[in-house]
Design a protein around this motif. Structure first.
Motif, mmCIF file in Angstrom:
data_model
loop_
_atom_site.group_PDB
_atom_site.id
_atom_site.type_symbol
_atom_site.label_atom_id
_atom_site.label_comp_id
_atom_site.label_asym_id
_atom_site.label_seq_id
_atom_site.Cartn_x
_atom_site.Cartn_y
_atom_site.Cartn_z
ATOM 1 N N TRP A 24 0.868 -1.177 0.000
ATOM 2 C CA TRP A 24 0.000 0.000 0.000
ATOM 3 C C TRP A 24 0.902 1.223 0.000
ATOM 4 C CZ3 TRP A 24 -5.377 0.177 0.124
ATOM 5 C CH2 TRP A 24 -5.918 1.458 0.220
ATOM 6 N N ILE A 25 0.771 2.084 -0.994
ATOM 7 C CA ILE A 25 1.617 3.273 -1.086
ATOM 8 C C ILE A 25 0.740 4.516 -1.028
ATOM 9 C CG2 ILE A 25 3.303 4.557 -2.443
ATOM 10 C CD1 ILE A 25 4.099 1.889 -3.733
ATOM 11 N N GLU A 26 0.962 5.315 0.004
ATOM 12 C CA GLU A 26 0.309 6.607 0.150
ATOM 13 C C GLU A 26 1.314 7.681 -0.248
ATOM 14 O OE1 GLU A 26 -3.001 7.785 1.504
ATOM 15 O OE2 GLU A 26 -3.194 5.836 0.524
ATOM 16 N N THR A 27 0.816 8.809 -0.712
ATOM 17 C CA THR A 27 1.701 9.916 -1.084
ATOM 18 C C THR A 27 1.346 11.158 -0.283
ATOM 19 O OG1 THR A 27 0.254 10.653 -2.874
ATOM 20 C CG2 THR A 27 1.989 9.064 -3.436
ATOM 21 N N ARG A 34 5.230 15.000 8.171
ATOM 22 C CA ARG A 34 4.604 14.302 9.287
ATOM 23 C C ARG A 34 4.755 12.800 9.037
ATOM 24 N NH1 ARG A 34 -1.415 16.561 9.704
ATOM 25 N NH2 ARG A 34 -1.570 14.469 8.870
ATOM 26 N N PHE A 35 5.994 12.355 8.994
ATOM 27 C CA PHE A 35 6.260 10.961 8.633
ATOM 28 C C PHE A 35 5.498 9.983 9.519
ATOM 29 C CE2 PHE A 35 10.451 12.739 7.067
ATOM 30 C CZ PHE A 35 10.114 12.655 5.731
ATOM 31 N N GLY A 36 5.550 10.176 10.820
ATOM 32 C CA GLY A 36 4.898 9.244 11.730
ATOM 33 C C GLY A 36 3.402 9.169 11.518
ATOM 34 N N GLU A 37 2.740 10.304 11.504
ATOM 35 C CA GLU A 37 1.293 10.334 11.325
ATOM 36 C C GLU A 37 0.880 9.800 9.956
ATOM 37 O OE1 GLU A 37 -0.562 14.125 12.436
ATOM 38 O OE2 GLU A 37 1.293 14.529 13.538
ATOM 39 N N ASP A 38 1.588 10.230 8.919
ATOM 40 C CA ASP A 38 1.234 9.798 7.565
ATOM 41 C C ASP A 38 1.512 8.311 7.353
ATOM 42 O OD1 ASP A 38 0.326 12.328 6.986
ATOM 43 O OD2 ASP A 38 2.124 12.931 5.892
ATOM 44 N N LEU A 39 2.593 7.799 7.929
ATOM 45 C CA LEU A 39 2.867 6.364 7.810
ATOM 46 C C LEU A 39 1.861 5.551 8.610
ATOM 47 C CD1 LEU A 39 4.596 4.167 6.590
ATOM 48 C CD2 LEU A 39 6.170 4.416 8.519
ATOM 49 N N ASP A 40 1.449 6.048 9.781
ATOM 50 C CA ASP A 40 0.404 5.360 10.550
ATOM 51 C C ASP A 40 -0.891 5.279 9.743
ATOM 52 O OD1 ASP A 40 2.138 5.009 12.675
ATOM 53 O OD2 ASP A 40 1.289 6.646 13.876
ATOM 54 N N GLN A 41 -1.228 6.357 9.054
ATOM 55 C CA GLN A 41 -2.421 6.360 8.202
ATOM 56 C C GLN A 41 -2.273 5.346 7.068
ATOM 57 O OE1 GLN A 41 -5.333 7.724 8.444
ATOM 58 N NE2 GLN A 41 -6.172 7.693 6.388
ATOM 59 N N ALA A 42 -1.105 5.298 6.444
ATOM 60 C CA ALA A 42 -0.867 4.317 5.379
ATOM 61 C C ALA A 42 -1.002 2.901 5.926
ATOM 62 C CB ALA A 42 0.509 4.528 4.761
ATOM 63 N N ALA A 54 3.109 -1.358 4.079
ATOM 64 C CA ALA A 54 2.680 0.031 3.899
ATOM 65 C C ALA A 54 3.900 0.909 3.673
ATOM 66 C CB ALA A 54 1.921 0.515 5.131
ATOM 67 N N ALA A 55 3.747 1.874 2.778
ATOM 68 C CA ALA A 55 4.833 2.815 2.500
ATOM 69 C C ALA A 55 4.251 4.202 2.286
ATOM 70 C CB ALA A 55 5.615 2.385 1.263
ATOM 71 N N LEU A 56 5.060 5.195 2.580
ATOM 72 C CA LEU A 56 4.702 6.586 2.358
ATOM 73 C C LEU A 56 5.733 7.191 1.417
ATOM 74 C CD1 LEU A 56 3.318 9.340 3.082
ATOM 75 C CD2 LEU A 56 5.008 9.504 4.928
ATOM 76 N N VAL A 57 5.278 7.856 0.364
ATOM 77 C CA VAL A 57 6.164 8.616 -0.511
ATOM 78 C C VAL A 57 5.921 10.083 -0.201
ATOM 79 C CG1 VAL A 57 6.728 9.233 -2.894
ATOM 80 C CG2 VAL A 57 6.186 6.858 -2.319
ATOM 81 N N GLN A 58 6.950 10.754 0.301
ATOM 82 C CA GLN A 58 6.864 12.172 0.680
ATOM 83 C C GLN A 58 7.616 13.005 -0.349
ATOM 84 O OE1 GLN A 58 5.441 14.148 3.403
ATOM 85 N NE2 GLN A 58 6.081 15.622 1.860
ATOM 86 N N HIS A 59 6.865 13.781 -1.137
ATOM 87 C CA HIS A 59 7.494 14.670 -2.112
ATOM 88 C C HIS A 59 8.227 15.783 -1.380
ATOM 89 C CE1 HIS A 59 7.609 18.080 -4.970
ATOM 90 N NE2 HIS A 59 8.021 17.121 -5.765
ATOM 91 N N ARG A 60 9.371 16.160 -1.903
ATOM 92 C CA ARG A 60 10.168 17.253 -1.339
ATOM 93 C C ARG A 60 9.950 18.491 -2.201
ATOM 94 N NH1 ARG A 60 16.036 14.904 -0.842
ATOM 95 N NH2 ARG A 60 16.335 16.749 0.441
ATOM 96 N N SER A 61 9.331 19.483 -1.618
ATOM 97 C CA SER A 61 8.972 20.701 -2.339
ATOM 98 C C SER A 61 10.175 21.301 -3.074
ATOM 99 C CB SER A 61 8.415 21.729 -1.353
ATOM 100 O OG SER A 61 8.013 22.893 -2.028
#
Length: 85
Positions: A24-27, A34-42, A54-61
């Motif tokens: 499962w990949i969330e972006t 908010r790595f912790g919160e966003d990864l928990d949601q994923a 579960a994985a989180l992809v965090q775009h770097r502005s």
């Protein structure tokens, strides 16, 4: 509880990025991470969607997409690293 309308529509819950079996990949493109919160949601969504990892992809502005972070729990990462997916 879902935070996005798209989570409640369609043929069930779908990840932001699909195509890797059991993952499962969330972006996110938040300016402040908010790595912790966003990864928990994923993780919750992965569980709801029947995905093992579960994985989180965090775009770097201001950076190319290839410079984005991928965040996983150590448990998921180590299990995925040795699995045959």
């Amino acid at each position: 509880m879902r935070r996005r309308i798209s989570d409640a529509l369609g043929d069930g819950i779908l990840p932001d990025v699909d195509g890797i079996p059991n993952v499962w990949i969330e972006t996110s493109s938040r300016i402040s991470y908010r790595f912790g919160e966003d990864l928990d949601q994923a993780r919750r969504l992965a569980d709801d969607g029947g995905r093992k990892y579960a994985a989180l992809v965090q775009h770097r502005s201001g950076r190319p997409l290839g410079d984005s972070f991928v965040v996983m729990s150590l448990e998921d990462w180590s299990a995925l690293a040795v699995s045959k997916i």
